[in-house]
Design an enzyme around this catalytic site. Structure first.
Site, PDB file in Angstrom:
ATOM      1  N   ARG A 147       3.953  -0.736  -8.251  1.00 13.80           N
ATOM      2  CA  ARG A 147       4.975  -1.178  -9.215  1.00 13.80           C
ATOM      3  C   ARG A 147       6.146  -0.205  -9.329  1.00 13.80           C
ATOM      4  O   ARG A 147       7.167  -0.559  -9.927  1.00 13.80           O
ATOM      5  CB  ARG A 147       4.349  -1.391 -10.592  1.00 13.80           C
ATOM      6  CG  ARG A 147       3.406  -2.588 -10.645  1.00 13.80           C
ATOM      7  CD  ARG A 147       2.922  -2.855 -12.058  1.00 13.80           C
ATOM      8  NE  ARG A 147       2.323  -4.171 -12.200  1.00 13.80           N
ATOM      9  CZ  ARG A 147       1.005  -4.415 -12.203  1.00 13.80           C
ATOM     10  NH1 ARG A 147       0.143  -3.430 -12.077  1.00 13.80           N
ATOM     11  NH2 ARG A 147       0.553  -5.643 -12.346  1.00 13.80           N
ATOM     12  N   GLN A 197      -8.746   6.994  -9.679  1.00 20.05           N
ATOM     13  CA  GLN A 197      -8.718   7.543 -11.037  1.00 20.05           C
ATOM     14  C   GLN A 197      -7.459   7.098 -11.786  1.00 20.05           C
ATOM     15  O   GLN A 197      -7.423   7.047 -13.008  1.00 20.05           O
ATOM     16  CB  GLN A 197      -8.783   9.080 -10.952  1.00 20.05           C
ATOM     17  CG  GLN A 197      -8.720   9.822 -12.278  1.00 20.05           C
ATOM     18  CD  GLN A 197      -9.852   9.445 -13.209  1.00 20.05           C
ATOM     19  OE1 GLN A 197     -10.968   9.162 -12.758  1.00 20.05           O
ATOM     20  NE2 GLN A 197      -9.580   9.425 -14.502  1.00 20.05           N
ATOM     21  N   LEU A 223       0.805  -1.220   0.000  1.00 22.35           N
ATOM     22  CA  LEU A 223       0.000   0.000   0.000  1.00 22.35           C
ATOM     23  C   LEU A 223       0.840   1.273   0.000  1.00 22.35           C
ATOM     24  O   LEU A 223       1.954   1.314   0.521  1.00 22.35           O
ATOM     25  CB  LEU A 223      -0.922  -0.010   1.223  1.00 22.35           C
ATOM     26  CG  LEU A 223      -1.846  -1.228   1.322  1.00 22.35           C
ATOM     27  CD1 LEU A 223      -2.683  -1.132   2.592  1.00 22.35           C
ATOM     28  CD2 LEU A 223      -2.749  -1.348   0.104  1.00 22.35           C
ATOM     29  N   GLU A 254       0.172   5.915  -0.452  1.00 27.81           N
ATOM     30  CA  GLU A 254      -0.765   6.993  -0.139  1.00 27.81           C
ATOM     31  C   GLU A 254      -1.981   7.007  -1.079  1.00 27.81           C
ATOM     32  O   GLU A 254      -3.055   7.455  -0.694  1.00 27.81           O
ATOM     33  CB  GLU A 254       0.008   8.325  -0.184  1.00 27.81           C
ATOM     34  CG  GLU A 254      -0.709   9.518   0.383  1.00 27.81           C
ATOM     35  CD  GLU A 254      -1.305   9.307   1.783  1.00 27.81           C
ATOM     36  OE1 GLU A 254      -0.654   8.680   2.634  1.00 27.81           O
ATOM     37  OE2 GLU A 254      -2.452   9.768   1.994  1.00 27.81           O
ATOM     38  N   HIS A 273      -3.639   4.334  -2.205  1.00 25.29           N
ATOM     39  CA  HIS A 273      -4.608   3.430  -1.571  1.00 25.29           C
ATOM     40  C   HIS A 273      -5.203   4.089  -0.320  1.00 25.29           C
ATOM     41  O   HIS A 273      -6.406   4.024  -0.076  1.00 25.29           O
ATOM     42  CB  HIS A 273      -3.931   2.137  -1.110  1.00 25.29           C
ATOM     43  CG  HIS A 273      -3.315   1.316  -2.203  1.00 25.29           C
ATOM     44  ND1 HIS A 273      -1.959   1.170  -2.351  1.00 25.29           N
ATOM     45  CD2 HIS A 273      -3.874   0.575  -3.202  1.00 25.29           C
ATOM     46  CE1 HIS A 273      -1.707   0.365  -3.374  1.00 25.29           C
ATOM     47  NE2 HIS A 273      -2.846  -0.007  -3.916  1.00 25.29           N
TER      48      HIS A 273
END
Ligand code: AMP
Length: 294
Positions: free
Chosen positions: A189, A150, A34, A36, A38
């Protein structure tokens, strides 16, 4: 005092827990590792719901044969610490064998431009796997509200459409892309990038900013003006290879010929072995959603 989130490993436990909950449930599906981006979804869910559930599941069916399933980054202990800070109630971490038992054979197969073009063209089967796991989670968790980023614009559109098309009693929410200081969209990633690649990756945001500037000055003109401007900036970075620059109607996902709202400018590149995607959204009211830098 922050309460440690309850970790639920099995589908049965999750169903039992859900059956005992009668209040508003906010759900954020993730593949973990995770950041920021998420956490911004989780914070929004925290504000709008009584119970917040985050799933962490690296979904095998949405990875192609030559993709990064086996090396996808994971750090569940760190994720738990971050989710505790934000105040999550339940972390659902089922295993792949329980989500896809032997003889599993039923998939959600979204159709149309949204799955055959842009990301769908480069990652055949990706959105089928994604839609399948998302619907499975929706059925198990039965959320009131769900939160998507988004950053993965095409994914968000497909999930929103699935909710409408299949009459799911769920409110869909999409939140702006969270970016590093230099504009790079946060992504699990990004950890794959070497220091040189990481530096070069800032060019995606620069290119989209240039695209936005040219877009605003050339409304109603041909989209190629914007595509060319974006391309010029991306190709100035020699270690990057361009996959696509697309300008689409953000509601129908049809190709735009002329520059007009609502619109999505989507780009994908490869830097070394790492694929990066990003987008800016021009909303129907003419304002841009370009995400936010932290
Ligand atoms: P993932 O773990 O990559 O499957 O992402 C889980 C959710 O987080 C998806 O809805 C993503 O769109 C969202 N997300 C990922 N990166 C970002 C970001 N930089 N900003 C906002 N949302 C993000």
């Amino acid at each position: 005092m922050k309460i440690t989130p309850q970790r639920i490993h099995t589908i049965q436990e999750m169903l039992t827990m859900r059956a005992a909950t009668t209040t508003k449930v906010g759900f954020v599906p993730t593949m973990g590792y995770l950041h920021e981006g998420h956490l911004s979804l989780v914070r929004k869910a925290r504000k709008e719901n009584d119970v917040v559930i985050v799933s962490i599941f690296v979904n095998p069916t949405q990875f192609g044969p030559n993709e990064d399933l086996s090396r996808y980054p994971q750090d569940i202990e760190r994720d738990i610490v971050l989710l505790k800070e934000v105040g999550v109630d339940i972390i659902f971490t089922p295993n792949a064998e329980s989500m896809y038992p032997e003889r599993f054979q039923t998939y959600v197969d979204p159709l149309g431009l949204l799955v055959t073009e842009v990301e769908g063209a480069i990652r055949p089967g990706h959105f089928r796997g994604m839609a399948t796991i998302v619907l499975k989670f929706f059925n198990i968790i039965k959320p009131t509200n769900v939160y998507f980023g988004q950053k993965d614009a095409q994914q968000a559109l497909i999930v929103e459409k699935m909710i409408t098309d299949l009459n799911l009693p769920i409110t869909f929410n999409v939140e702006p892309t969270v970016r590093e200081k230099d504009g790079l969209a946060m992504s699990s990633r990004n950890v794959y990038l070497t220091p040189d690649e990481r530096k070069a990756a800032a060019v995606l945001y620069k290119a989209l900013q240039k695209g936005k500037e040219i877009f605003d000055k050339n409304l109603d003109k041909n989209v190629d003006i914007v595509r060319d401007a974006i391309s010029e900036i991306l190709v100035s970075e020699p270690i990057l290879s361009l996959e696509y620059i697309e300008i689409r109607n953000s509601q129908t996902f049809e190709k735009h010929n002329k520059l007009a709202a609502p619109s999505l400018m989507l780009i994908a590149v490869k830097i070394g072995k790492t694929r990066l995607i990003d987008n800016f959204l021009l909303q129907p009211n003419g304002t841009w959603n370009t995400g936010r830098l932290v």
